[in-house]
Design an enzyme around this catalytic site. Structure first.
Site, PDB file in Angstrom:
ATOM      1  N   HIS A 156      41.692 -87.740 -98.454  1.00 60.25           N
ATOM      2  CA  HIS A 156      43.055 -87.222 -98.315  1.00 60.25           C
ATOM      3  C   HIS A 156      43.750 -87.072 -99.667  1.00 60.25           C
ATOM      4  O   HIS A 156      44.531 -86.155 -99.870  1.00 60.25           O
ATOM      5  CB  HIS A 156      43.858 -88.180 -97.420  1.00 60.25           C
ATOM      6  CG  HIS A 156      45.088 -87.573 -96.838  1.00 60.25           C
ATOM      7  ND1 HIS A 156      45.051 -86.739 -95.751  1.00 60.25           N
ATOM      8  CD2 HIS A 156      46.386 -87.660 -97.204  1.00 60.25           C
ATOM      9  CE1 HIS A 156      46.282 -86.350 -95.459  1.00 60.25           C
ATOM     10  NE2 HIS A 156      47.109 -86.883 -96.323  1.00 60.25           N
TER      11      HIS A 156
ATOM     12  N   HIS B  64      49.124 -83.018 -90.428  1.00 63.73           N
ATOM     13  CA  HIS B  64      49.309 -84.383 -89.946  1.00 63.73           C
ATOM     14  C   HIS B  64      48.509 -84.524 -88.660  1.00 63.73           C
ATOM     15  O   HIS B  64      49.032 -84.898 -87.608  1.00 63.73           O
ATOM     16  CB  HIS B  64      50.798 -84.693 -89.734  1.00 63.73           C
ATOM     17  CG  HIS B  64      51.210 -85.952 -90.435  1.00 63.73           C
ATOM     18  ND1 HIS B  64      51.986 -86.918 -89.870  1.00 63.73           N
ATOM     19  CD2 HIS B  64      50.911 -86.420 -91.674  1.00 63.73           C
ATOM     20  CE1 HIS B  64      52.163 -87.924 -90.727  1.00 63.73           C
ATOM     21  NE2 HIS B  64      51.520 -87.632 -91.831  1.00 63.73           N
TER      22      HIS B  64
END
Length: 737
Positions: free
Chosen positions: A48, A94
């Protein structure tokens, strides 16, 4: 220093670090790490934060143009929109948090992307989203859960955006079984700033104070970045504590406090605390300027008791910023944030050491060199192999299936979850707050807002045809870029730049990495050909559950400028008796089409041909003809072909149409050839419009009017069409309520 590690193998597994990573960490530190240091490396080297699997493929994206002020590498990208103003925008995912906890996952996704934008000094003025869900149609547990996720995500996006007073003006929502185990929630925010007042995430100037501002830190979101860098299994339901909890009212205060602060000259640099919280923000700020930093973690405002240095560094509590201030301005900054009822504390200072030195009650608890954490993050050239399924599906055509009448096909397609109006979703979003929205959700194609400050309008669209990406990842990546740009051009705006959100499966699977690499090549090619550079974006990998990866989903959001906010082109019919032109060449191209999915029950074939010359000629025609006020409306013909595009135009305008288009196969009314648009023109403008075609294929196919849709051999009354188009989604999604 903090205690040394025990049970090394277990700790490495918990932190998703390999034995090679651990050896590398020891080389960097020249000693064994402690738990805080291991946590820092784990977060910063997570997929990430470090883009370790994707970095090699992202190189070579076109990122420059005369109007690009800030490209990738900052909180958000920035383009010049004239008259001293800039548009600041970015899209982020998300996905994992939204699957685990749909309301908070989606809400904090919206909050995070807005912070990325206002950190740059811009006031957010528009939100979009790109949402993907699994099958919602069945009466089984899977579909019931997907309907629950749709409701939760929608509520989360609406709840946060509405409280912030930022309009959500459009987006796209699609459904496919491949998302049953991993939904995708991609959020986009655009803000407005003066082009010479952009703030960057840097920490420089030896001795300058490092300040923490915003909400207090808790333990929520601990390990969120690491969690988002792994696949889901049945055990993933226990990951709820890794999902952050948002408070839009606090964020609204933070936005106003930051914008007030930006009017002063106190700020050297500022960074949102997003994924990996205080760790990523501090390392990124120091790394960008080659400096070091001292931070006293016991001075960080806390909202839970007995928090440890590890908790403070890895918490992903929301609504927080880290800023580097000019020495001597500390109290003035604290006063601004206290006025807005927010915490502000001096927690450290910039140093010349190049190291991040962390203290806890006066004692050093960690020391890590800044550059190696970001510069020496693993850069993996993962194995790639072309998926075996591609050769199997390439030769499949609609002629391999039983023929269905066009009327029956239309009756099915008009009720497809991809086609029907999603008012149930977008009416939960405030689209008109700030009173600048010209074209919002439900009005087809791009969304548009006016810029009061310079009389212009900004058009934006988020797009990705995931079926194209599945059968041809390179062509699909290019097609997504093309369609987002085409939608913007159909509103009369000139497309200028894109931001992307690259959602893929497990990078440890060579076939997924091949899909990723190919999609990147397609985006690079399209951005270069269309002169719409990439100014920022996001990669989301490990969208996989129990070994099943999602279809490649490179969502693209394009932003363009229309020089006259009073001349925005609409996408649905404007007047009875006007003629309809189909511009662009139509062929029997059904690979990856909605027709093939819904009528033939498969995703296969060869995607429609891409021709950049024709695409740009179409954009130029619409933009220039609109400037001359020759057009009434324009809509691209994409998913579902001309018939479905016309159906949407009829339903949304309440005006019927009578159309007869030339076809080589009667089913071609549903074909999905690219670079096509349906354009409405008044009789008095026929000649002037036709004189601008410049060799583009064009056919006058019919007229606007009546109380039904007629396209070749299909017919539906206005009443039935509107019921199908406007009410189907509500009936499906509220089935369990």
């Amino acid at each position: 220093m903090s205690q040394q590690l025990e049970n090394i193998e277990e700790q490495l597994a918990n932190h998703k670090l390999s034995d090679e990573d651990y050896t590398h960490i020891k080389e960097i530190l020249k000693r064994e790490p402690n738990l805080v240091e291991l946590g820092i490396f784990s977060a910063m080297w997570s997929e990430h934060c470090s883009y370790k699997s994707s970095k090699v493929h992202l190189k070579g994206f076109p990122t420059k143009a005369p109007w690009v002020i800030q490209g990738p590498g900052e909180n958000a990208g920035v383009i010049d929109i004239g008259d001293g103003y800039a548009a600041v925008f970015k899209m982020e995912s998300h996905n994992h948090p939204s699957f685990i906890e749909p309301y908070q996952g989606a809400a904090t996704g919206v909050g995070g992307i807005m912070r990325d934008v206002f950190t740059m000094g811009a006031r957010p003025i528009a939100n979009l989203n790109a949402l993907r869900f699994g099958n919602v149609m069945n009466d089984d547990k899977v579909s019931a859960h997907q309907r629950y996720l749709v409701r939760g995500v929608t509520e989360g996006i609406g709840g946060y955006g509405n409280c912030m007073g930022v309009p959500t003006i459009g987006g796209e929502t699609s459904f496919d079984e491949c998302y049953n185990g991993n939904i995708l929630v991609n959020a986009f925010t655009l803000g407005l700033a003066k082009s010479d007042e952009i703030f960057l995430g840097v920490a420089e100037g030896i001795g300058n104070p490092v300040m923490y501002v915003g909400a207090k830190t808790g333990r929520d979101g601990l390990g969120g970045a690491v969690m988002s860098s792994d696949s889901f299994t049945e055990e993933s339901k226990s990951l709820r504590p890794t999902v952050q909890v948002g408070d839009p009212f606090t964020e609204k205060l933070l936005l106003e406090a930051c914008l007030e602060l930006f009017k002063t000259d106190y700020v050297v640099g500022i960074q949102d605390m997003g994924a990996a919280g205080l760790t990523s923000s501090s390392f990124e700020m120091a790394g960008r300027s080659g400096s070091g930093m001292i931070m006293h973690l016991d001075k960080v405002p806390a909202r839970e008791e007995n928090m440890t240095p590890y908790d403070f560094m890895l918490s992903e509590s929301q609504e927080r910023m880290l800023l580097c201030a000019k020495k001597g301005s500390e109290q003035a900054i604290i006063d601004i944030f206290e006025k807005w009822d927010l915490d502000a504390a001096v927690i450290g200072e910039v140093t010349a050491t190049g190291n991040m030195e962390l203290f806890w009650n006066g004692e050093k608890c960690a020391e890590v060199p800044v550059d190696p954490v970001s510069e020496e993050a693993p850069e993996l050239n993962r194995p790639m192999s072309k998926p075996a399924y591609l050769d199997e599906i390439k030769s499949v055509t609609i002629n391999d299936f039983d023929k269905v009448s066009n009327q029956d096909a239309f009756n099915t397609l008009i009720k497809s979850m991809e086609v029907v109006d999603k008012a149930w979703i977008y009416t939960q979003y405030d689209s008109m707050v700030q009173t600048n929205t010209i074209k919002n959700g439900g009005m087809l194609d791009a969304s548009v807002i006016r810029i009061k400050e310079n009389g212009k309008a900004l058009a934006m669209s988020a797009d990705c045809n995931v079926r194209y990406c599945y059968i041809d990842p390179k062509g699909g990546g290019a097609a997504a870029t093309i369609e987002a740009g085409r939608n913007v051009a159909m509103s009369g705006a000139r497309p200028l730049a894109i931001t992307d959100c690259l959602n893929f499966g497990n990078p440890e699977n060579p076939e997924v990495m091949w899909q990723f690499g190919q999609a990147c090549e397609g985006i690079k090619e399209a951005c270069a050909e269309l002169t719409t550079p990439v100014i920022g974006g996001n990669v989301s990998l490990y969208n996989e559950t129990n070994g099943v990866s999602v279809f490649p989903t490179p969502s693209i959001a394009t932003v363009g400028v229309n020089d006259d906010q009073n001349n925005v082109l609409m996408s649905s019919f404007q007047g009875e008796g006007n003629a309809l032109y189909l511009v662009g060449e139509s062929k029997s191209e059904f690979g990856g089409s909605l027709y093939m999915k819904e009528i033939c029950g498969t995703v296969a074939g060869v995607i429609p041909e891409i021709n950049y010359k024709n695409e740009l000629a179409l954009w130029d025609l619409v933009i220039e003809a609109n400037k001359k006020h020759l057009l009434e409306c324009a809509k691209d013909a994409s998913s579902g072909g001309v018939a479905i595009a016309l159906a949407k135009m009829v339903a949304t305008s309440g005006l019927g149409c009578d159309v007869n288009m030339s076809v080589s196969d009667e089913r071609d009314i549903f074909a999905e050839s690219m670079s096509r648009a349906i354009i409405e023109v008044k009789p008095e403008n026929f000649q002037a419009f036709e004189s601008m075609l410049n060799g583009l294929a064009c056919e006058k196919i019919g007229t606007v009017g009546g109380n039904s849709i007629k396209v070749n051999d299909i017919y539906m009354s206005m009443e039935e069409l509107k019921d199908n188009y406007f009410n189907t989604f509500k009936r499906v999604i509220e089935r369990d309520i």
